[in-house]
Design a protein around this motif. Sequence first.
Motif, PDB file in Angstrom:
ATOM      1  N   GLY A  92       0.784  -1.222   0.000  1.00  0.00           N
ATOM      2  CA  GLY A  92       0.000   0.000   0.000  1.00  0.00           C
ATOM      3  C   GLY A  92       0.817   1.274   0.000  1.00  0.00           C
ATOM      4  O   GLY A  92       0.260   2.364  -0.097  1.00  0.00           O
ATOM      5  N   ALA A  93       2.134   1.151   0.109  1.00  0.00           N
ATOM      6  CA  ALA A  93       3.001   2.327   0.197  1.00  0.00           C
ATOM      7  C   ALA A  93       4.204   2.168  -0.718  1.00  0.00           C
ATOM      8  O   ALA A  93       4.551   1.055  -1.148  1.00  0.00           O
ATOM      9  N   VAL A  94       4.851   3.278  -1.009  1.00  0.00           N
ATOM     10  CA  VAL A  94       6.057   3.270  -1.822  1.00  0.00           C
ATOM     11  C   VAL A  94       7.102   2.346  -1.198  1.00  0.00           C
ATOM     12  O   VAL A  94       7.221   2.269   0.022  1.00  0.00           O
ATOM     13  N   GLN A  95       7.851   1.645  -2.031  1.00  0.00           N
ATOM     14  CA  GLN A  95       8.844   0.685  -1.544  1.00  0.00           C
ATOM     15  C   GLN A  95      10.144   1.393  -1.187  1.00  0.00           C
ATOM     16  O   GLN A  95      10.679   2.184  -1.960  1.00  0.00           O
ATOM     17  N   LEU A  96      10.648   1.109   0.010  1.00  0.00           N
ATOM     18  CA  LEU A  96      11.954   1.590   0.432  1.00  0.00           C
ATOM     19  C   LEU A  96      13.013   0.678  -0.176  1.00  0.00           C
ATOM     20  O   LEU A  96      12.966  -0.541   0.001  1.00  0.00           O
ATOM     21  N   LEU A  97      13.972   1.275  -0.902  1.00  0.00           N
ATOM     22  CA  LEU A  97      14.959   0.472  -1.624  1.00  0.00           C
ATOM     23  C   LEU A  97      16.255   0.245  -0.859  1.00  0.00           C
ATOM     24  O   LEU A  97      17.014  -0.658  -1.198  1.00  0.00           O
ATOM     25  N   ALA A 136      -9.672   5.078   0.107  1.00  0.00           N
ATOM     26  CA  ALA A 136     -10.119   4.184   1.168  1.00  0.00           C
ATOM     27  C   ALA A 136      -9.455   2.812   1.045  1.00  0.00           C
ATOM     28  O   ALA A 136      -9.061   2.205   2.045  1.00  0.00           O
ATOM     29  N   GLY A 137      -9.309   2.336  -0.178  1.00  0.00           N
ATOM     30  CA  GLY A 137      -8.664   1.039  -0.378  1.00  0.00           C
ATOM     31  C   GLY A 137      -7.203   1.051   0.014  1.00  0.00           C
ATOM     32  O   GLY A 137      -6.682   0.065   0.558  1.00  0.00           O
ATOM     33  N   ILE A 138      -6.520   2.168  -0.248  1.00  0.00           N
ATOM     34  CA  ILE A 138      -5.097   2.260   0.097  1.00  0.00           C
ATOM     35  C   ILE A 138      -4.901   2.400   1.598  1.00  0.00           C
ATOM     36  O   ILE A 138      -4.081   1.691   2.206  1.00  0.00           O
ATOM     37  N   VAL A 139      -5.625   3.299   2.234  1.00  0.00           N
ATOM     38  CA  VAL A 139      -5.392   3.533   3.657  1.00  0.00           C
ATOM     39  C   VAL A 139      -5.732   2.295   4.476  1.00  0.00           C
ATOM     40  O   VAL A 139      -5.111   2.020   5.510  1.00  0.00           O
ATOM     41  N   ARG A 140      -6.702   1.511   4.019  1.00  0.00           N
ATOM     42  CA  ARG A 140      -7.049   0.275   4.722  1.00  0.00           C
ATOM     43  C   ARG A 140      -5.836  -0.657   4.823  1.00  0.00           C
ATOM     44  O   ARG A 140      -5.636  -1.333   5.832  1.00  0.00           O
ATOM     45  N   GLN A 203      -5.535  12.622  -0.488  1.00  0.00           N
ATOM     46  CA  GLN A 203      -5.464  12.238  -1.893  1.00  0.00           C
ATOM     47  C   GLN A 203      -4.109  12.578  -2.524  1.00  0.00           C
ATOM     48  O   GLN A 203      -3.571  11.813  -3.317  1.00  0.00           O
ATOM     49  N   GLY A 204      -3.558  13.730  -2.185  1.00  0.00           N
ATOM     50  CA  GLY A 204      -2.280  14.137  -2.754  1.00  0.00           C
ATOM     51  C   GLY A 204      -1.106  13.301  -2.305  1.00  0.00           C
ATOM     52  O   GLY A 204      -0.013  13.400  -2.880  1.00  0.00           O
ATOM     53  N   LYS A 205      -1.294  12.473  -1.274  1.00  0.00           N
ATOM     54  CA  LYS A 205      -0.237  11.594  -0.787  1.00  0.00           C
ATOM     55  C   LYS A 205      -0.344  10.184  -1.368  1.00  0.00           C
ATOM     56  O   LYS A 205       0.331   9.260  -0.889  1.00  0.00           O
ATOM     57  N   VAL A 206      -1.165  10.005  -2.385  1.00  0.00           N
ATOM     58  CA  VAL A 206      -1.281   8.711  -3.061  1.00  0.00           C
ATOM     59  C   VAL A 206      -0.972   8.940  -4.533  1.00  0.00           C
ATOM     60  O   VAL A 206      -1.686   9.644  -5.237  1.00  0.00           O
ATOM     61  N   TRP A 214      -1.830   2.496  -7.370  1.00  0.00           N
ATOM     62  CA  TRP A 214      -1.726   3.627  -6.454  1.00  0.00           C
ATOM     63  C   TRP A 214      -0.947   3.214  -5.216  1.00  0.00           C
ATOM     64  O   TRP A 214      -1.151   2.131  -4.684  1.00  0.00           O
ATOM     65  N   LEU A 215      -0.063   4.108  -4.753  1.00  0.00           N
ATOM     66  CA  LEU A 215       0.751   3.824  -3.566  1.00  0.00           C
ATOM     67  C   LEU A 215       0.884   5.098  -2.733  1.00  0.00           C
ATOM     68  O   LEU A 215       1.054   6.199  -3.273  1.00  0.00           O
ATOM     69  N   ALA A 216       0.843   4.945  -1.424  1.00  0.00           N
ATOM     70  CA  ALA A 216       0.958   6.081  -0.514  1.00  0.00           C
ATOM     71  C   ALA A 216       2.406   6.510  -0.356  1.00  0.00           C
ATOM     72  O   ALA A 216       3.325   5.682  -0.388  1.00  0.00           O
TER      73      ALA A 216
END
Length: 303
Positions: A92-97, A136-140, A203-206, A214-216
């Motif tokens: 659900g979030a950007v991947q840390l590399l 809503a789908g991402i934050v869940r 919204q601007g953080k996705v 979509w990723l946060a």
Amino acid sequence: MLFEPPQRLVRALGEAYPDVAADWLGQVPKLAEEAVSRRKLTVERVQNPGGRSSLVVLVRQQDGTPAALKIAPEAAGPALERAALAHWNGWGAVQLLDTDAGADGAAGAGELLLERLHSEVSLRSLPEAKALLEAAGIVRRLWIEPPPDHVFETVAERTARQAAAMRSADPALAPLIEAALAARDELTASADELLLLHGNFRQGKVLAGDRAPWLAVGPDPLVGERAYDLARLVRDRVEDLVASAGGTSATRRRVNRLADSLDVDRARLHGWTLFRAVESGVRATAAGRHQDAELLLEFAAWL
């Protein structure tokens, strides 16, 4: 290459961290140069307008893979952002590399090498109803148990600091502030969830991605109840709500719709939405952003 901080970053850091912003901004070109050299990255460009708390440099790794190098002052909490992103591990979030870099507090502690997303495409590019559904789908996905040894502050701790600052605000705002503080006291006294939260979800953080639609990004992580995290999303596109003829009823419908879609208690979401809107309005007033403050406080008065 000259790593010039975008003006948006200069203004935002000056407002949020006035004691350290000027000194850190003066060091940014050197910090960026060292980070790029240490990781043997190829620089494409500085992202502009970029973020409000960090310099973001679009780069390529040694194998040609695109990435984003984020450099932030310690005051902005890059270590906490790193910990949250590592725990989500791309869910659900950007991947840390670079999961190990900076872990010991040595050089690079304020740097994060991240998966490259499409920064020009956020959920705000979608129609409102679709954007809220996707959000809503991402934050869940982000609401998971925190690591057992975490160092994140709690919702109660963060809002206690904010409440202290609110009490010294303009007396003309006293009725709204007292209502917000009363809601905060009641909510923290009865909270029973302790989940990892994004902390600044909207919204601007996705952003659009390749690995997932979509990723946060850009968390300001803490632990606590879901209603607190969802409250910031409720007031997204506040300028449109305030400008509409039925803003009051639309706001209340949004609270109920988001609460029901994510199985969050309506009353708790209402209370945290009130507190967070008033707190943001008070900060905007103090910073001289009077138009933002008026929008936020009018929105809060509808709740």
